[in-house]
Motif scaffolding. Structure first.
Motif, short mmCIF file in Angstrom:
data_model
loop_
_atom_site.label_atom_id
_atom_site.label_comp_id
_atom_site.label_asym_id
_atom_site.label_seq_id
_atom_site.Cartn_x
_atom_site.Cartn_y
_atom_site.Cartn_z
N GLY A 599 -41.21 -37.28 14.60
CA GLY A 599 -39.77 -37.28 14.43
C GLY A 599 -39.17 -35.89 14.54
N ARG A 600 -39.96 -34.86 14.23
CA ARG A 600 -39.46 -33.49 14.34
C ARG A 600 -39.24 -33.12 15.81
N TYR A 601 -40.15 -33.58 16.67
CA TYR A 601 -39.96 -33.36 18.11
C TYR A 601 -38.70 -34.08 18.59
N ASP A 602 -38.54 -35.32 18.16
CA ASP A 602 -37.39 -36.11 18.57
C ASP A 602 -36.08 -35.38 18.22
N ALA A 603 -36.04 -34.82 17.02
CA ALA A 603 -34.82 -34.11 16.59
C ALA A 603 -34.57 -32.87 17.45
#
Length: 620
Positions: A599-603
């Protein structure tokens, strides 16, 4: 496709495959020819590392015997099998009496370029200078010898150009008109083009495994990915049967395999840029995501400048420190750390990190290193090494794992043994010679409890330049019957080799790269419930520290076999302590799963895609 078209399609596929193999053979031949002209000793060493260990040892020992006829070839044989001290003993008098190109080239590979004299051939002296990090000096040697326009000189100038401040790689051919892929709509999946150094299925390393697990987690999170690897890979690492693309667990890995081998590093970067632009036109990514090192970042930045697509730079290591750690002697490491090449790499990677639209790294330790170079801490997103959910499930006891992988068939390594070791690349800074010396101390110490002294065994699954030397060291220490180095193990069996161990040891040496870069293997061992012993270095302390601040592993002084031996005895004699560390490690690893961290990559992706689009719109 209708049945009557099948034969034609099969014929077309077969013809295309034959064409690929012919091209691959040409690339491999051109790479081998280039090495044979420029660096024949390295070519021979790389070829020897492709041999099974038995034939490699036989060949090396056979070459050692011809010292009176060819000291250089004899020293090469010693180097092939890890007997570096013996290689140096042969080379020093040989280079003093009658310098030869071969002896000089072996001295460079041995980490002793200082042994070369002024009478050595100019290309050899240039290689010696470059090996010590004196880039300008290497080019100057060739120019002064009238070789300034040689292919080797052009290659060195290309290397220097790519490390020069504000240098821009020119786009090959006619660049497509600049265009911006609109940011994804709320109902549209993100598309990301990854630019990589290497990948599965041809390279099994911490780098390639982290990449693959990230891409799998992204796919499960609805992010679409395509990955592109560097020019010539994997053909140029000795795999002529490689295809133009590989599909691994549904992840698409595309290769950059041009018809002819580019001669300079910049030309190789340009070839990858051209292939990346083709994929941009086909895949229409919203974001470009590249990883260390600066060569990958050059590709990403150039493609971004041409297309307007934002790019993310993931700093997974410190290339210059890895290079320093690869030097064979302390003197060589000190020279490398103070060299022009070291300074150029630091400056280039810092500049590229500043210019990236987003910046990711693995740990707080790595983030601190980037901040020390002037990077704004607020720009850095941490995505630490994590684990597959599968590692937290379907676990095996050591006895069960040994049964599955066949260790029970090796005398002394069955269910009753106490196995210590790791699944790892075998390179010098991993410090496995320290572990081997610690095991020897455990065996020889009369104070060691008999059940530990009699049952301890060492297992190192993996391959690398240190493996021959480790085998030689086991013989010297008199514990060869207690040491197993099976070589590289299949990817789908790697977890069973970890589960077969009673204690996993990560004895990295106290060098800059080990202090800063967090490896993947400790957190995977924690997920599998195996107790850990790690060197007391910042990156490893951070890895084994759980959410409460407690340590899910034992710390020992880096490079200290005595303390490591004492800790091994204490853990092996205390099954309750091993079980407690295993449980604590699993609890800590369960909070570091890829589905959670992706999810950190997605953000980051969505933030840079949106910002990039807003800036483009405002500019219009």
């Amino acid at each position: 496709m209708t049945p009557d078209l099948l034969p034609g399609a099969l014929h077309s596929n077969r013809r295309r495959r034959v064409g690929e193999l012919i091209r691959n053979g040409r690339l491999l031949l051109e790479a081998a020819t280039q090495h044979a002209i420029d660096d024949p000793t390295l070519l021979l060493l790389q070829a020897s590392r492709r041999l099974p260990m038995g034939p490699r040892l036989l060949a090396g020992r056979a070459l050692e015997r011809i010292a009176p006829v060819s000291p250089g070839l004899s020293a090469l044989g010693s180097l092939m099998i890890g007997r570096t001290d013996r290689a140096e003993e042969v080379l020093v008098p040989a280079l003093t009496r009658r310098p030869s190109r071969l002896a000089g080239e072996v001295a460079i590979q041995l980490g002793r370029p200082d042994l070369l004299g002024a009478s050595s051939p100019a290309p050899t002296r240039a290689r010696a200078a470059f090996a010590q990090g004196d880039v300008d000096g290497a080019i100057g040697i060739l120019e002064n010898a009238g070789r300034g326009e040689s292919r080797y000189a052009r290659r060195l100038r290309s290397e220097r150009d790519l490390l020069t401040h504000r240098y821009r790689v020119s786009v090959p051919g006619e660049a497509p008109a600049a265009r911006t892929v609109p940011p994804p709509r709320p109902d549209e999946p993100l598309r990301v083009l990854h630019l990589l150094t290497n990948s599965l299925p041809h390279t099994q390393s911490g780098y390639s495994l982290r990449t693959h697990r990230i891409l799998l987690a992204m796919r499960d999170a609805g992010i679409e990915s395509v990955a592109l690897t560097r020019t010539g890979y994997p053909v140029m690492v000795g795999l002529p049967l490689a295809a133009d693309e590989d599909l691994v667990d549904g992840i698409r890995y595309v290769r950059t395999l041009p018809p002819r081998l580019p001669q300079t590093q910049e030309e190789r970067v340009q070839a990858e840029i051209a292939r990346a632009l083709e994929l941009v036109a086909e895949f229409r990514p919203h974001v470009l995501h590249t990883t260390t090192n600066y060569l990958n970042a050059h590709v990403a930045r150039t493609v971004s400048e041409v297309t307007g697509i934002p790019w993310i730079f993931e700093v997974r290591g410190l290339m210059e420190e890895t290079w320093v750690a690869s030097q064979r002697t302390e003197r060589a490491r000190e020279t490398a750390a103070a060299s022009q090449k070291h300074a150029l790499i630091v400056a280039a990677e810092t500049e590229l990190a500043r210019e990236a639209d987003g910046l990711v790294t693995l740990s707080a330790t790595m983030a601190d290193a980037l901040c020390a170079r002037g990077i704004d801490r607020d720009r850095i997103v941490l995505v630490p090494n994590a684990v597959d959910q599968g590692l937290l499930q379907d676990g095996m006891s050591p006895a069960q794992a040994r049964e599955e992988i066949g260790l029970v068939d090796i005398p002394g390594f069955g269910a009753d043994a106490m196995l210590v070791g790791a699944v790892s690349a075998l390179v010098d800074y991993e410090g496995f010679d320290v572990l081997m010396r610690a095991v020897a101390l455990v065996v020889r110490d009369p104070a060691t409890p008999a059940e530990v002294r009699d049952r301890i065994r060492m297992v190192l699954a993996g391959d690398g330049v240190s493996r021959p030397g480790l085998l030689e060291l086991a013989d010297e220490l008199g514990i060869a019957d207690r040491v197993l180095l099976p070589g590289r193990v299949p990817r789908d069996h790697a977890r069973r080799w970890v589960e077969a161990l009673d204690v996993v040891v990560v004895p990295r040496l106290d060098v800059a790269v080990a202090r800063a870069v967090t490896p993947q293997k400790p957190v995977e061992a924690m997920a599998l419930g195996r107790p850990l012993i790690v060197s007391d270095l910042p990156a490893l302390r951070e890895t084994v520290r759980d959410g409460t601040g407690s340590l899910a592993g034992e710390l020992v002084g880096a490079g200290d076999p005595v303390q490591l031996a004492q800790t091994l005895v204490r853990l092996l004699a205390d099954p309750g302590r091993r079980a407690a560390l295993g449980r604590q490690g699993r609890e800590s690893a369960s909070r570091r799963s890829w589905p959670t961290l992706v999810g950190r990559y997605d953000a980051v992706y969505r933030a840079v895609a949106t910002v990039d689009m807003e800036e483009t719109t405002s500019g219009e």
